[in-house]
Motif scaffolding. Structure first.
Motif, short mmCIF file in Angstrom:
data_model
loop_
_atom_site.label_atom_id
_atom_site.label_comp_id
_atom_site.label_asym_id
_atom_site.label_seq_id
_atom_site.Cartn_x
_atom_site.Cartn_y
_atom_site.Cartn_z
N GLU A 81 -51.47 -20.83 5.92
CA GLU A 81 -52.85 -20.37 5.71
C GLU A 81 -53.73 -21.52 5.21
OE1 GLU A 81 -52.52 -17.13 3.00
OE2 GLU A 81 -51.38 -15.88 4.39
N ASN A 82 -53.19 -22.29 4.27
CA ASN A 82 -53.95 -23.44 3.75
C ASN A 82 -54.18 -24.50 4.82
OD1 ASN A 82 -54.15 -22.34 1.19
ND2 ASN A 82 -52.30 -23.35 0.42
N ILE A 83 -53.18 -24.69 5.67
CA ILE A 83 -53.28 -25.72 6.72
C ILE A 83 -54.39 -25.39 7.71
CG2 ILE A 83 -52.11 -26.63 8.78
CD1 ILE A 83 -49.53 -26.68 7.09
N ILE A 84 -54.47 -24.12 8.15
CA ILE A 84 -55.50 -23.80 9.15
C ILE A 84 -56.90 -23.83 8.54
CG2 ILE A 84 -53.88 -22.43 10.53
CD1 ILE A 84 -55.29 -19.91 9.55
N GLN A 85 -56.98 -23.79 7.22
CA GLN A 85 -58.28 -23.91 6.56
C GLN A 85 -58.61 -25.37 6.23
OE1 GLN A 85 -59.10 -20.51 3.57
NE2 GLN A 85 -56.87 -20.51 3.75
N ASN A 86 -57.59 -26.24 6.25
CA ASN A 86 -57.78 -27.66 5.90
C ASN A 86 -57.06 -28.54 6.92
OD1 ASN A 86 -59.04 -27.43 3.02
ND2 ASN A 86 -57.28 -26.03 2.99
N LYS A 87 -57.49 -28.44 8.17
CA LYS A 87 -56.85 -29.18 9.26
C LYS A 87 -56.81 -30.68 8.97
CE LYS A 87 -57.70 -30.57 14.06
NZ LYS A 87 -58.51 -30.33 15.27
N LYS A 88 -57.92 -31.24 8.52
CA LYS A 88 -58.00 -32.69 8.30
C LYS A 88 -56.97 -33.16 7.28
CE LYS A 88 -61.24 -36.43 7.23
NZ LYS A 88 -60.30 -37.11 6.32
N GLN A 89 -56.81 -32.38 6.23
CA GLN A 89 -55.85 -32.75 5.19
C GLN A 89 -54.44 -32.82 5.76
OE1 GLN A 89 -55.12 -29.84 2.01
NE2 GLN A 89 -55.32 -31.50 0.53
N PHE A 90 -54.10 -31.88 6.64
CA PHE A 90 -52.77 -31.88 7.25
C PHE A 90 -52.63 -33.07 8.21
CE2 PHE A 90 -49.94 -30.89 10.77
CZ PHE A 90 -48.77 -30.57 10.09
N ILE A 91 -53.64 -33.32 9.04
CA ILE A 91 -53.58 -34.43 10.01
C ILE A 91 -53.43 -35.76 9.29
CG2 ILE A 91 -54.83 -35.66 11.82
CD1 ILE A 91 -53.73 -32.93 12.68
N ASP A 92 -54.14 -35.91 8.16
CA ASP A 92 -54.06 -37.16 7.39
C ASP A 92 -52.69 -37.34 6.75
OD1 ASP A 92 -56.65 -37.68 8.06
OD2 ASP A 92 -57.51 -37.01 6.15
N SER A 93 -52.07 -36.23 6.35
CA SER A 93 -50.76 -36.31 5.69
C SER A 93 -49.89 -35.15 6.15
CB SER A 93 -50.96 -36.29 4.17
OG SER A 93 -49.73 -36.44 3.51
N PRO A 94 -49.41 -35.21 7.40
CA PRO A 94 -48.67 -34.07 7.96
C PRO A 94 -47.34 -33.82 7.26
CG PRO A 94 -48.54 -35.97 9.41
CD PRO A 94 -49.51 -36.32 8.35
N PHE A 95 -47.02 -32.55 7.10
CA PHE A 95 -45.74 -32.11 6.53
C PHE A 95 -45.49 -32.71 5.14
CE2 PHE A 95 -45.41 -32.13 11.17
CZ PHE A 95 -45.12 -30.80 11.41
N ALA A 96 -46.59 -32.91 4.39
CA ALA A 96 -46.46 -33.53 3.07
C ALA A 96 -45.73 -32.62 2.09
CB ALA A 96 -47.84 -33.89 2.53
#
Length: 379
Positions: free
Chosen positions: A250-265
């Protein structure tokens, strides 16, 4: 393998071979009553709804049958499907479900939880019932242990046995009480219903809370992630939440950029970090999220209600008043616990449906109609 329960001097026989299973069946087929329980895993330690142990008490010995070792359990199903043998359990719904998944359609069931409630017993659990009737406090330390692991510990075998060795004695007590309390016919109908229980279908879906939080587009994205997660969970034989919890996705789909910058953190299981193929399946969905679409759910139309909804809303005060009165007179006749059980779901059902639309047991209709007639109550 055999150990002895010192307190009750009951032998526990751990069945791990098909030849020992056949010997056990030969003993059980001559019994009139048996108590049974199961240990299973339902998306907790592993993927799926899996039978891990089957406990049977025949009044003399306790048999613990291991389905992880015995690959062909089907000969035993003849005992459970034999209408001449009463199968006693406590809160049997999930036990019946897991047996049906494994090809067993249990007949002639006696559910002690239902019997106790209809007899107006206040116990809210099997442990409370045993404590009240026999003054014995069960040790539940092994309840949440991992039943997937082998070998099972002696403490687990004793715990599993304690779940069944009291069932026949309780059956004798509550069979008599049901007759004394004039609820035997109700109990028979409830027990017959147990035979019709089916396994709840496993469906990958969005929760109502998530539907309220996200619009249609993001619901589809979340569902796509759930489907990938489930596929990986099955591959790893892990429950889906152990791959990655809902809140992380849920957090990932709301913060796509954060995930792309640091995937699977953070938030994903360790095994996935070394699985580039499955990580890519997640990454492709997240990378293609269209952030120009509003994440908020569409506003629901207000003020539009169908005639049925308007009718039930207007009837709410009347329903609550009549159900309260009905519960009072049912309590006077059957006792508070029994009345709650007999009338379960009635008020909630009447707030959305007319009485004629409710799905109730035959005895429930009979009790409700008689009480309404005797006390001039209209539903």
């Amino acid at each position: 393998m055999a150990i002895t329960l010192k307190a009750e001097n009951i032998e526990i026989v751990y069945i791990k071979t098909e030849s020992d299973l056949l010997k056990t069946i030969a003993i059980l087929e001559n019994k009139k009553t048996i108590g049974f329980d199961t240990e299973f895993d339902r998306f907790w330690k592993s993927y799926g709804f899996n039978l891990l142990l089957l406990q049977i008490y025949d009044g003399e010995k306790c048999y613990l049958i291991d389905p992880l070792v015995i690959k062909n359990m089907s000969p035993l199903w003849a005992i459970f499907e034999n209408k001449n043998i009463c199968k006693i359990a406590y809160s049997c719904s999930e036990d019946i479900q897991i047996l049906k998944i494994n090809g067993c359609h249990t007949k002639n069931i006696f559910d002690l939880q239902v019997a106790a409630k209809l007899c107006n017993h206040t116990a809210n659990s099997y442990g409370e019932l045993i404590q009240a009737e026999f003054g014995v406090e069960l040790n539940k330390a092994m309840q949440k242990s991992n039943w997937n692991d082998r070998p099972l510990k002696a403490e687990q075998l004793i715990y599993a046995s304690n779940d069944v060795i009291w069932l026949i004695r309780l059956f004798e007590i509550f069979s008599a009480k049901a007759t004394q309390n004039n609820v035997a016919a109700m109990l028979t109908e409830e027990n017959e219903y147990c035979e019709t229980i089916v396994a709840t279908e496993y469906v990958i879906k969005i929760t109502n809370k998530q539907k309220a939080q996200f619009g249609p587009y993001f619901q589809k994205v979340l569902l796509a992630l759930f489907i990938v997660r489930d596929s990986i969970a099955e591959q790893y034989n892990m429950p889906p939440f152990a791959i990655v919890p809902d809140y992380v996705l849920e957090n990932i789909i709301q913060n796509k950029k954060q995930f792309i910058d640091s995937p699977f953190a953070k938030g994903f299981c360790n095994k996935l970090y070394f699985d580039e193929i499955n990580k890519q399946r997640f990454y492709e969905i997240i990378e293609n999220i269209d952030t120009t679409i509003s994440i908020e759910p569409e506003l629901k139309q207000k003020g539009i209600k169908n005639e049925k909804a308007i009718f039930r809303e207007n009837a709410k005060e009347n329903v609550e008043k009549n159900c309260k009165k009905l519960l009072q007179v049912a309590t006077q006749k059957y006792g508070a616990t029994a009345a709650d059980f007999i009338l379960r779901g009635l008020k909630k059902g009447l707030l959305t449906n007319s009485y004629s639309e409710l799905i109730l047991r035959k005895y429930q209709h009979s009790v409700i109609q008689d009480l309404c007639s005797e006390n001039k109550i209209t539903l």
